[in-house]
Each structure stands twice: as C-alpha cells, then as structure tokens.
Design an enzyme around this catalytic site. Sequence first.
Site, PDB file in Angstrom:
ATOM      1  CE  LYS A  79      12.677  77.126  85.245  1.00  0.00           C
ATOM      2  NZ  LYS A  79      12.086  76.360  84.126  1.00  0.00           N
ATOM      3  CB  SER A 154       9.158  74.247  85.864  1.00  0.00           C
ATOM      4  OG  SER A 154      10.028  74.562  84.787  1.00  0.00           O
ATOM      5  CB  SER A 178       8.951  74.984  81.828  1.00  0.00           C
ATOM      6  OG  SER A 178       8.557  73.904  82.617  1.00  0.00           O
TER       7      SER A 178
HETATM    8  N1  GLN Z   1       5.471  70.628  82.957  1.00  0.00           N
HETATM    9  C1  GLN Z   1       6.399  69.865  82.189  1.00  0.00           C
HETATM   10  C2  GLN Z   1       7.071  68.839  83.055  1.00  0.00           C
HETATM   11  O1  GLN Z   1       6.757  68.788  84.192  1.00  0.00           O
HETATM   12  C3  GLN Z   1       7.361  70.756  81.516  1.00  0.00           C
HETATM   13  C4  GLN Z   1       8.567  71.085  82.294  1.00  0.00           C
HETATM   14  C5  GLN Z   1       9.502  72.004  81.588  1.00  0.00           C
HETATM   15  O2  GLN Z   1       9.234  72.469  80.473  1.00  0.00           O
HETATM   16  N2  GLN Z   1      10.643  72.238  82.208  1.00  0.00           N
HETATM   17  O3  GLN Z   1       7.904  68.100  82.629  1.00  0.00           O
END
Ligand code: GLN
Length: 473
Positions: A79, A154, A178
């Site tokens: 990532k 994400s 995420s």
């Molecule tokens: N979807 C969640 C957010 O937008 C989780 C993001 C993440 O785990 N980095 O904060």
Amino acid sequence: MHLHDLTIKKFNQGLVNKEFTALEMVQQLYKFIEKEDKKINSYLSLDKEAAYLQAEAADLAIAKGKGVGPLTGVPLAIKDNILIADQPATAASKMLENYTATYDATVIRKLRNEGAVFLGKTNMDEFAMGSSTENSAFGNTKNPHDPKLVPGGSSGGSAAAVAAHLAVASLGSDTGGSIRQPADFCQVVALKPTYGAVSRYGLIAMASSLDQIGPITKNVEDAATLFQAISGHDEKDATSSEVIYGDELSNHKIEKLKKMVIGLPKEYFDKGVDKEIIKKVKKVVKDLESLGIKFKEISLPHTKYAISCYYIIMPAEVSANLARFDGIRYSPLEGVKAKNLADLYLKNRSKGFGKEVKRRIMLGTFVLSSGYYDAYYAKAQKVRSLIKQDFDQAFKDVDVILTPVSPTKPFKFKEKTKDPLSMYMTDVLTVPANLAGLPALSMPPGFQLIGQHWREADILNIGHYYEHVQNSG
Ligand code: GLN
C-alpha cells in the site's frame, strides 16, 4: 505454474522443487500486470529494476545453498502509505505526489530480510481515508470481479491486486476496516493484527491509536505466514509489543478448535445489514456447527455508538498527524504564490489535500478545540472504554466472535460519494475491533472473526479450518 494458482505456500514449494526461479515468476507477473492492470488500476507505481534485483538475490541465495525461507522471492504489493526506501510513497495524495521515501518501514525491512520482492505500490483512498478508493488523487481502482463496482477501501489497490493475481499477497493498513472491508469486497483474506503486534514505523500515520498494518492474501495460511514475518517488537515504535508469535498461528489442532465457543453478537446481525450477507454468514455458522464448534448469542451493547466514537477520535488524531504536511517538506508543491508564510501554508494545504481529508482535518480540529474538547473528544474516549469493556465481558463467555464484515455488498462508483455519512456507515462492523485494539480476520464469503488480544492464533486456526473444509468438501 499459473499465476492464478499462486499462493505464498505454492510459490515456496515451486522454488524448493526448482519448478521456476524467483526471477522468472517476477518477470511473468510484470507482464501480466502490464496487460491486466490497465483494466483495474490497482498499482500507482512499479519498481521493476529493484524487484528484479531482489528476485535475483533470492535465486542466488538458493543457488548458494542458503535454503528457501517461507517468503524467499515472494512477490508482494505494498500500500502506498508504507515506506520502501527509494520508492514513491504518495498515500494517493497530491500533497506527496513527488515524494520518494528515504528509508524502509520496519515491516519492509523485516520482509526484505526474509528475501521478499516488492513489485510496487498500490492505490488507496487519500491518506487512508475512505471505504471505496474513490478518494485517491490518482484515479479509481476497479473491483476485479466487476469493474462497475468499487473494490472497497482504503486499501482497495492492495485487495484488488491480490484478487486479480497481480501479486501473490499484499500489505495494507487498517484504522477502521481498511484491509478487512476491501478484502471482503474483492473476496480475499485479510488480517488486522492486535494493536501493537506490528510496528507502525514507516507507515504514514492516519490515526495513531488505531492504525495497524496487516496482510491481504489469497488464503488464511498465507495471512498467518505474512503476519508472523511482520510482527514483533520494534524500538522505533513505542506502542509495539514484545509478544512473539510462533507456530501456533498455523498449527490448528482440531480437537482444540472443537472446544471453542464462538459468540454471535446480536447487534451485528441487525436489520441494517444486507439480508443476503446475513444469510451467507448464517450458513458459515451452520457449517462450523456441523463440524462440532459451539456458538452462543452474545450482546455488545455499545456497538451502536462505535461509528460516532470512531468519527470523533479518528479525525482528532488525523488533524494532528496531518499537521506536518505543509507543501514545503517531503514533496514541495509548485506554482503556489503566497504573500507570507501563513498564506503559503494555507494555499499549499488547500491545494494539496482532497475534499475528504480536509473534512476530517476540520472535524478533528473542532473536536479538539477548547470548549468542545470535553463534549466531544473526552466523551468519545469514555465511550471507547465502554466498547472495550463490552468485548472484555463477552470474552469471559466465548473464545472468539463471529460477525459479517460489511453491512453492504460492493457498491457502484459515485453511489456514496455525495453523502459522506452513508460512506462512513459502511465501517459500522469493522471499527469496533480497532477501537478495542483486537485482532480480526476477514474472509470469504463475508465474515469476520474477532479474537482476544494477542490471540491471532485462535481466529487464524478457525479460519483455516473453515477454508480447508470448504475446499475439500
Ligand atoms: N473507511 C474508514 C475511514 O474512512 C477506515 C479507514 C481505514 O481503516 N484506514 O476512516
């Protein structure tokens, strides 16, 4: 060997049996990526030259009789918020568009020592904020199973790359779901480790009390292998723990599994969760029951506050962590004309950050501001303790907890971008594990196993057993 069949384990066996060399596989993968990634855009950057050198080094070590470790030569996707020395790390933001990392994250250093190969950096929501990868400043990643659908987020690029066989496995980061939610949307496996099990050094911080790096893989066994390799204490991350994980991660003793009791929290099987998802998860429960594992309905009463609590604590930490990005350090923004330094900061941050990132910085600054701190941030911390206590209480009666991963199936592009709250709601079943710091495994067909602190072995063993029975049945 066909790339579609490649897992970490099979890659390792292939190398041991001299069916191929690491270099041959890496070359084959790049050819495949060049052809296929045009369709899904899972990678933001590739570093062929470095990867070839790493693969050659792995082959050389084998030729010299150094033995083949479980990750020798294994091609991974990383990532783009995890630093690899001399490679870009944009976190999918214009703010870091021209940034090149100057050092390896601890997870990368560990994998490098194991002989792994880094194919490239994957797409994500900007600074890991989002649930669909639509917040990337560098275009959408598509779901490999249906290009009309989002891959989740994400870590959408990391999940899509594995699902499309453009990497054998990948790393993502999980602050509120995420890695688990995109793995779910792309039908692969992901493990969010216990908070502190994996060093965060060299991970571009989103919310430091919640962030954990974890593997996304094609099966549970691979998740265990990769997790074991990246876990461990690191003096560069004061929150990393001394706990050492061993063979228990992949050594599932069926008799022991059958003595386990799995909790089903009623709040996670609520009307708000898609009926088809509930049906699939209930089928998993039935299958596990028929193997002799016991289930028990439990309650985690503060679950309903988890999203509100997360969307106060997370932005508070985000606003502090992102204060360092001024458009001067890391990756200077060009063409900005300013009257003075304050004006330069303002203009750079307005230009460099996307909409969602700005929204969270504003929310975070607000909940931390004097006068509002007690009403929002301090209160959310108290609620976080209650959510943790719910789990402590539940784990007195059960060993592991089973829930759906996501309340919805993969959705279409733009379906939720106009309404941030509807996007935030997609995290409702994943954020509690982050708030409580617990390990959680997400796997097809859409369920999550939440374990006790430092007990990744429990969830990996149950997951592995389930997968094994499915594949052989
Ligand atoms: N979807 C969640 C957010 O937008 C989780 C993001 C993440 O785990 N980095 O904060």
